[in-house]
Design an enzyme around this catalytic site. Structure first.
Site, mmCIF file in Angstrom:
data_model
loop_
_atom_site.group_PDB
_atom_site.id
_atom_site.type_symbol
_atom_site.label_atom_id
_atom_site.label_comp_id
_atom_site.label_asym_id
_atom_site.label_seq_id
_atom_site.Cartn_x
_atom_site.Cartn_y
_atom_site.Cartn_z
ATOM 1 N N SER A 18 0.812 -1.207 0.000
ATOM 2 C CA SER A 18 0.000 0.000 0.000
ATOM 3 C C SER A 18 0.852 1.267 0.000
ATOM 4 O O SER A 18 1.524 1.574 -0.975
ATOM 5 C CB SER A 18 -0.962 -0.039 1.199
ATOM 6 O OG SER A 18 -1.945 0.960 1.102
ATOM 7 N N ASP B 203 9.939 5.795 -10.332
ATOM 8 C CA ASP B 203 9.514 6.428 -11.580
ATOM 9 C C ASP B 203 10.250 7.750 -11.826
ATOM 10 O O ASP B 203 10.516 8.118 -12.967
ATOM 11 C CB ASP B 203 8.008 6.681 -11.567
ATOM 12 C CG ASP B 203 7.210 5.429 -11.899
ATOM 13 O OD1 ASP B 203 7.833 4.350 -12.018
ATOM 14 O OD2 ASP B 203 5.978 5.516 -12.028
ATOM 15 N N LYS C 280 -0.726 -4.356 -3.068
ATOM 16 C CA LYS C 280 -2.027 -3.816 -2.653
ATOM 17 C C LYS C 280 -2.154 -2.408 -3.230
ATOM 18 O O LYS C 280 -1.695 -1.438 -2.638
ATOM 19 C CB LYS C 280 -2.168 -3.780 -1.143
ATOM 20 C CG LYS C 280 -3.546 -3.290 -0.703
ATOM 21 C CD LYS C 280 -3.629 -3.091 0.791
ATOM 22 C CE LYS C 280 -4.991 -2.522 1.169
ATOM 23 N NZ LYS C 280 -5.200 -1.161 0.607
#
Length: 445
Positions: A295, A306, A320
């Site tokens: 999460s 990224d 998740k």
């Protein structure tokens, strides 16, 4: 006659639910559609069969609560109906203190699967690992229980014992562990020096103030000595408050998107951006993750990956990637409903995939060879002393790390390598950044 009244009751309940939805989302353009009358008639028939024919008498309000729980359980492992105790537990867990075993769990195929044990908890002390499956609690089989019921069994007075039956991948037979319940005080952030210049920062859970705590820890480290590299440890971090993950990622980013969400409702589509300014001024960063990272920790790892801000190392995370919204029904009850999916800044879905590390390092037991018996220059008579003790200090600081935590050791080695390639000095700009001069002014294409 009874069936007709029950159908009317079911339609009334459904109508109230729809009207609640309409009030909460009055701006939505979506068409809720007509009520499925055939299915409501079937529901009323089943409801009547249970209330009339079940071996024990059950009042209508209890049956309706069972129906609500069943609706949510059938959706996904994270949508649940929160009764008084579960609702209070959810509120207390985000503040950092609760009572229990110290486990983040979820339902999978009817069994309770460990997402992550919490640092310093009875579960960690007993050796429970991420990925373990809980089969029984005090002899009560998990299959047939919902998540709330299983969690309620694990809760209890401080000092009380509970026997947990564990199934572990790679083990042929289940085994039992006896744990003593305790008050779980989750210190979500802690820091230390691995070697001079190279620091370690651990986040065990994302709480409401985790962003502030991480900022304070980094400032404390940087006040003590120049920071040449940092390991951000998110292993076995089950997640937590979404806003805290955005705050933490933003501490290491100059700007940009951290995560965005998409769902059916217009207010489920959100973009979360980093606050401007990298607190560490581009200090080399390694992010450690594993199967217990879920999460919010996956949001941080995915954003830094990224944006090429840090190297993600370890093993693939839990996966998740869904957003749960807590919708209060009353002062003591609420629905935790999955309303959206997370996506990394580059559009990768975290759900069921997780974050794949840039460098895969499996947790392993590493045994080093003892070369202390070999003769070196310092063993020779009348050898010249070294005027600098720095190398000895660094060697002593990381001694034994490779056998205690090989993943952390590899992260430290990588940080050292990055500093060899691009050495940092106090006040130096991060690699790739230059100051503007008069000749640099003007437009660039």
């Amino acid at each position: 006659m009874i069936g007709t009244r029950l159908i009317a009751l079911a339609i009334t309940v459904a109508g109230l639910m729809l009207s609640h939805s309409f009030v909460a989302h009055a701006q939505e353009d979506t068409d809720a559609g007509e009520l499925p009358l055939d299915e409501l008639r079937t529901f009323a028939d089943v409801f009547n069969q249970i209330r009339v024919g079940y071996v024990e008498e059950i009042d209508d309000s209890t049956l309706l609560e069972y129906a609500i729980k069943g609706m949510l359980t059938g959706l996904d492992p994270h949508s649940v109906y929160l009764e008084r105790d579960a609702y209070q537990d959810l509120q207390s867990s985000t503040s950092g203190e609760f009572s229990g075993l110290g486990l983040e769990v979820g339902m999978e195929n009817g069994f309770l699967k460990v997402i992550s044990p919490i640092d310093g908890s009875p579960a960690t002390d007993a050796g429970i690992l991420a990925g373990d499956v809980i089969l029984k609690l005090d002899g009560t089989a998990i299959r047939g229980l919902n998540l709330n019921e299983a969690v309620e069994i694990m809760r209890g007075p401080k000092g009380s014992e509970i026997t947990v039956s564990i199934g572990r991948p790679g083990e042929q037979e289940p085994f039992d562990l006896t744990l003593v319940r305790d008050t779980i005080r989750v210190a979500s952030v802690r820091e230390r020096w691995l070697e001079p210049g190279f620091a370690y920062l651990r986040i065990s859970q994302f709480q409401q103030k985790t962003g502030e705590d991480v900022k304070a820890s980094i400032e404390k480290l940087m006040a003590e000595q120049p920071l040449k590299g940092l390991v951000l440890d998110l292993r076995n971090n089950p997640g937590g408050v979404l806003g805290a993950s955005v705050d933490v990622a933003g501490l290491f980013m100059e700007s940009g998107n951290v995560v965005y969400t998409e769902g059916r409702l217009s207010n489920a589509a959100q973009n979360y951006a980093a606050a401007a300014g990298d607190l560490t001024d581009g200090t080399p960063l390694v992010v450690l993750i594993n199967r217990g990272s879920a999460s919010a920790s996956e949001i941080v790892a995915g954003a830094l990956q990224d944006h090429a801000r840090g190297v993600v190392m370890g093993t693939q995370s839990f996966g998740k990637g869904s957003v749960q919204t807590v919708l209060p029904i009353s002062e003591s009850r609420a629905v935790k409903l999955t309303t959206a999916r997370y996506f990394t800044p580059n559009g990768r879905s975290i759900q069921a995939e997780g974050i794949k590390p840039d460098i895969v390092v499996e947790r392993a037991k590493v045994e080093t060879f003892d070369e202390s018996g070999r003769v070196s220059e310092k063993d020779l008579a009348r050898h010249l002393d070294n005027t600098s003790a720095q190398e000895a200090v660094e060697s002593q600081a990381s001694k034994g790390l490779i056998s205690r935590d090989n993943q952390l050791y590899e992260a430290l080695i990588l940080l050292k390598g990055l500093n060899i390639i691009n050495p940092r000095s106090p006040g130096a700009l991060p690699a790739g950044q230059q100051t503007a001069s008069a000749s640099d002014s003007g437009s660039k294409s």
